[in-house]
Scaffold this active site. Sequence first.
Site, PDB file in Angstrom:
ATOM      1  N   CYS A  44      -8.793   7.316  87.799  1.00 32.34           N
ATOM      2  CA  CYS A  44     -10.383   7.530  87.178  1.00 32.34           C
ATOM      3  C   CYS A  44     -10.653   6.373  86.604  1.00 32.34           C
ATOM      4  CB  CYS A  44     -10.245   8.839  86.493  1.00 32.34           C
ATOM      5  SG  CYS A  44     -10.024  10.209  87.566  1.00 32.34           S
ATOM      6  N   THR A  45      -9.758   5.579  85.680  1.00 26.89           N
ATOM      7  CA  THR A  45     -10.112   4.536  84.863  1.00 26.89           C
ATOM      8  C   THR A  45     -10.457   3.383  85.639  1.00 26.89           C
ATOM      9  OG1 THR A  45      -8.651   5.413  83.060  1.00 26.89           O
ATOM     10  CG2 THR A  45      -9.441   2.959  83.066  1.00 26.89           C
TER      11      THR A  45
END
Length: 153
Positions: A44-45
């Site tokens: 997600c980062t």
Amino acid sequence: MALGIGDSAPDFDLETANGRVRRQDFVGKPYVIYFYPKDDTPGCTKEAIGFSCLASEFANAGVTVIGISPDNTKSHEKFRVKHELSVTLASDPEHQLMEAFGVWVEKSMYGRTYMGVERATFLIGADGRIAAAWPKVKVDGHAEAVLAAAKAL
């Protein structure tokens, strides 16, 4: 069942760290919604940084990018600051928009079944219809592919 190309984008009104983001804010304008499972996790980062690195190019194409997860706005703001993200992050803690798009799905890990977010992205055209969709996103090169589709609108 996930929405697909040609379907009308569902209505939404979600909280962000700086206020709200609504579908009505984009009438006559294209935008991207990407759904992701959880703030500050590796995939997600990487995805959020990818979209943030291309934010000025999306803006030049007249396209706003909105990342949506079940996390609350406090978590989003901490995530945004930590990684210097420039995309809008919105909260859908009740999964209403995720369910409307068909990305709140049954998942399994280590033999355990649970409900969660399927990483997916939707490019919404100025007409309010889905112009492109990426289900089950693989992060590498994804933001670039979405930008290319946005520029082609």
